[in-house]
Design an enzyme around this catalytic site. Structure first.
Site, PDB file in Angstrom:
ATOM      1  N   SER A 178       0.848  -1.188   0.000  1.00 49.87           N
ATOM      2  CA  SER A 178       0.000   0.000   0.000  1.00 49.87           C
ATOM      3  C   SER A 178       0.888   1.245   0.000  1.00 49.87           C
ATOM      4  O   SER A 178       1.802   1.357   0.834  1.00 49.87           O
ATOM      5  CB  SER A 178      -0.885  -0.011   1.245  1.00 49.87           C
ATOM      6  N   ALA A 179       0.607   2.178  -0.913  1.00 49.69           N
ATOM      7  CA  ALA A 179       1.480   3.349  -1.054  1.00 49.69           C
ATOM      8  C   ALA A 179       1.469   4.265   0.166  1.00 49.69           C
ATOM      9  O   ALA A 179       2.498   4.818   0.556  1.00 49.69           O
ATOM     10  CB  ALA A 179       1.064   4.149  -2.298  1.00 49.69           C
ATOM     11  N   CYS A 181     -12.086   2.267  12.011  1.00 49.39           N
ATOM     12  CA  CYS A 181     -12.850   1.779  10.852  1.00 49.39           C
ATOM     13  C   CYS A 181     -13.141   2.944   9.921  1.00 49.39           C
ATOM     14  O   CYS A 181     -12.989   4.095  10.301  1.00 49.39           O
ATOM     15  CB  CYS A 181     -14.171   1.186  11.305  1.00 49.39           C
TER      16      CYS A 181
END
Ligand code: PMP
Length: 382
Positions: A192-193, A317
């Site tokens: 993930s970047a 979340c």
């Protein structure tokens, strides 16, 4: 917010974006260009994507044609699970929600109280059932920083069942340690970047040559037909540059351990009964997950927030709601704090003086919480 310049101690949620990445993305976003277009603008966009593919491939020691860009690690994790739907899948109990929520039938490999995989339980799961189709264990846990012995797990499983495929979520390992995907015996790897100084909403699934094709989105033929959808050219280019910069500063990242350890010593001096999770496990250099018995995590979180310090609690979340951490629960069982633990995570932009600033704020917040608890006890005994 307090008087201090705000302190960002939540790199595991999203790292500070590198200014060079923002500059590059701004330039790219200012020009037109669909990477699939045949004209000059399109060719320029394509060149940006292919350069990024090389940069991301270098981060995990693979060939660039193994990198499939997508919208992030949630998509990468879902994509792998979908490819094995219906088969026997083993995942660690401390995986990210994007692994655990996708397939409720996946069997969970328990962890030891220190947050590392329970090897005996893993071996028993392999002995007891049929050959799994897929095993997935993350390299570094996002909440505690505990490093998992993925190479050992993959070798062990593949020796017993040569047909098994192994996936690792390397989101929190990238840029923090060397990743040699072929040497680790890994078939699929998620990145993930935004965890390595790049933008949000872009990531990659890295796939080994012999692995089963894994595809979630259907449509046009982008990403060698592995992932349909117009490429996020600026995001991918930003990811590439972030990957290069993160890969080039692994040694600096390791140095964060000295500051993190000083932070932990200081916190224990202030709150002697502080519990640090995965303290004695092999651990990424930048993370501290902790709780103070009898003190609600939310009280500390809000107190620090008032001082202008951003840390996190449990798993934030998408809705902003916070639920108790399944990770701490899996490690501590009945001893898990009811409202979860707190997490401090440092990163490339952290400066040494921030440790002292944090400690003086923590002292204020912890003593206020202590005072409140003392009052509650007095009232209870009155
Ligand atoms: N896996 C881990 C270990 C993570 O920490 C995260 C981000 N919280 C993800 C997956 C999901 O990544 P993304 O935000 O790119 O969907």
């Amino acid at each position: 917010m307090g008087q201090q310049k705000p302190l960002y101690f939540d790199y595991n949620a999203t790292a500070l974006i590198r200014p060079a990445v923002t500059d590059l993305m701004r330039d790219i976003m200012a020009r037109p260009g669909n990477a699939s277009a045949a004209h000059g603008f399109g060719r320029l966009a394509r060149a940006c994507v292919e350069k990024a593919r090389e940069q991301v491939a270098a981060l995990c020691a693979v060939h660039s044609n193994q990198v499939v860009f997508n919208s992030g690690a949630t998509e990468a994790n879902n994509t792998v699970l979908k490819a094995f739907a219906g088969g026997r899948i083993l995942v660690s109990a401390i995986e990210h929600a994007s692994m655990l929520e996708f397939d409720a039938n996946a069997e969970r490999i328990p962890v030891m109280p220190d947050g590392t995989i329970d090897m005996a339980a893993f071996e028993k799961m392999l002995d007891d059932g049929p050959a799994p189709a897929l095993i997935s264990v993350m390299m570094v846990n996002n909440e505690t920083g505990a490093m998992q012995p993925v190479e050992q797990l993959a070798r062990f499983a593949k020796k017993k069942f040569p047909s098994v495929f192994f996936h690792t979520d390397a989101v929190q390992a990238a840029g923090k340690m060397k990743i040699d995907m072929p040497a680790l015996q890994i078939d699929y790897l998620s990145l993930s970047a935004h965890k390595i100084g790049g933008p949000q909403g872009v990531g990659a699934l890295v796939v080994s040559p012999g692995a089963r094709p894994a595809k979630l989105l259907y449509g046009s033929g982008q990403e060698r037909r592995q992932r349909a959808g117009t490429e996020n050219v600026a995001g991918i280019a930003g990811f590439g540059l972030a990957a290069e910069m993160a890969g080039g500063s692994i040694a600096e990242y390791a140095n964060l351990a000295a500051w993190r350890n000083r932070l932990e010593r200081g916190m224990k001096g202030i709150a002697p009964d502080l519990v640090i999770y995965s303290e004695n496990a092999p651990r990424a250099a930048n993370v501290t997950a902790f709780s103070i018995p009898g003190v609600a995590a939310q009280t500390i979180l809000m107190g620090l927030d008032l001082e202008g310090i951003g840390v996190s609690r449990g798993t934030a979340c998408g809705s902003g709601a916070v639920k108790p951490s399944h990770v701490i629960q899996a490690m501590a069982g009945a001893d898990a704090p009811p409202d979860g633990a707190l997490r401090i995570s440092l990163g490339w932009g952290t400066r040494e003086e921030e440790i002292d600033i944090f400690l003086s704020a923590f002292e204020k917040v912890a003593s206020r919480a202590d005072g409140r608890n003392a009052k509650k006890e007095e009232a209870a005994h009155a």
